[in-house]
Design a protein around this motif. Sequence first.
Motif, PDB file in Angstrom:
ATOM      1  N   LEU A  65      -7.336  -1.263  -2.141  1.00 19.27           N
ATOM      2  CA  LEU A  65      -6.348  -0.817  -2.289  1.00 19.27           C
ATOM      3  C   LEU A  65      -6.204   0.417  -2.568  1.00 19.27           C
ATOM      4  O   LEU A  65      -6.694   1.909  -1.900  1.00 19.27           O
ATOM      5  N   ARG A  96      -8.267   2.304  -0.465  1.00 15.59           N
ATOM      6  CA  ARG A  96      -7.843   2.951   0.733  1.00 15.59           C
ATOM      7  C   ARG A  96      -7.253   4.085   0.882  1.00 15.59           C
ATOM      8  O   ARG A  96      -7.219   4.442   2.006  1.00 15.59           O
ATOM      9  N   GLN A 124       0.773  -0.667  -0.610  1.00 14.43           N
ATOM     10  CA  GLN A 124      -0.097  -0.105  -0.050  1.00 14.43           C
ATOM     11  C   GLN A 124       0.586   1.416   0.456  1.00 14.43           C
ATOM     12  O   GLN A 124       0.581   2.343  -0.511  1.00 14.43           O
ATOM     13  N   THR A 154       1.468   4.274  -2.981  1.00 11.53           N
ATOM     14  CA  THR A 154       0.937   5.572  -2.756  1.00 11.53           C
ATOM     15  C   THR A 154       1.530   5.822  -3.153  1.00 11.53           C
ATOM     16  O   THR A 154       1.626   7.464  -3.822  1.00 11.53           O
TER      17      THR A 154
END
Length: 448
Positions: free
Chosen positions: A37, A40, A2, A6
């Motif tokens: 993802l 999130r 993750q 990002t």
Amino acid sequence: MQAKLTTHLAKNFLFLKGKKLLIACSGGVDSVVLAHLMHRVGYVTGIAHCNFSLRGKESDGDEAFVLDLAEQLSVPVFTETFDTIRYAKDQHLSTQMAARELRYRWFEELLKDFKYDYVLTAHHADDDLETFLINLSRGTGLRGLTGIPAINDRIIRPFLPFSSKQILNFAKKEHLYWREDSSNAATKYLRNALRHEVIPNYKKVTKNTLQQVQKTQQYLKNSQSLIDDYMVLIYNLAVTENFDGYTIHLQKLEELPNKETVLYELLQSFGFTDHKAVIDLLTAQSGKQVFSKTHRLLKDRGVFILTKIKASEDIESKFNESDNRSEHYFIQNSEKKITQPIALTIIPTDKVGYLDTNTIYIDQDKIDFPLVLRKWEEGDVFQPFGMKGKKKLSKFFKDEKLSLVAKENVWLLCSNNQIIWVVGYRADERFKVSTTTQRILEIKLLDT
């Protein structure tokens, strides 16, 4: 993963912030992880699922799973069921290519209808390696070896730096659920054969396989960029853009080294993939033509004329001489305006106005309705306005220096098998207004 995603998004896809994103989700592990993802990390997303009706109840189970996934994530979901087998048969495509066409066409509709900005797919580094090997095995140019593009218009692929192993490990660590596609195990498809039988062994005998292939592809992309820059210069030198397509000047190409390769590069973006057919056109006689799915390339007196094939037209019938010239459209006396096959107004008037190539004035008593609009035919003659004798239409076209494409697009307005007007070019002397004319018709060609 993750955190890495990002960082990757912030570095390479900053423009996605604040946009509406549609996640293409099959229900498999890759697209499920992508959906989780992107949700999130705070992006506005929806999910789109295609049911290709290829695996019966299993396909329906995939659809049900994706509907549940969207409910868990509290995001909009769109599903569509396709008769892929029938479409493939009708379009003479492989099942895989048919599914691809149906999928991306539907994505375009969703973007437009529901105001989404981009579609995200879960293609990853292993997919990229498979595509590289598939293109290599089938024969391809440099562009075919540069890999899956991360950005292709409104299709975005943020998972390309990640391997299938990384994605699977993340899914297991996060206890995510996904569906297994049984057809992925069938090695009758080249991609699956590479995935299960070739690439695992290749990885065993090479180090950092995915990273090294990606590095090679980056070098190839840099080389392709140089070619693209060069082709911009060639385009400005040898190509003229006009209202109905492009003209490629062969003399300019002849002055260049590697003219065959240059020509192929000019044409590949228009769908011309038959290298030999394109190159053979260089030495062919005028009138020779080749086709891609979307365009026609015609050789005509020292130039290539590139025109788009209209979506509503069939290649064979459009360019068959007899079919092309059998169209007749009738204009009745009561009609003051037509829009097909071209837009004309036919209006009575009491005086002759400004004359130009798009407007003629004729003596109404010299014609009989219905008038006929048709394409020209070999042997057609008329008496050009201002001339005493008749002239073959083929000779008129030659004097006007009309290309073969332009001649195909010429319409004739006729009365009793006599040409009143070569529409947009020259009226016929026999129908002109004179001092004895009682009724005048103004006929005007309108822009469409």
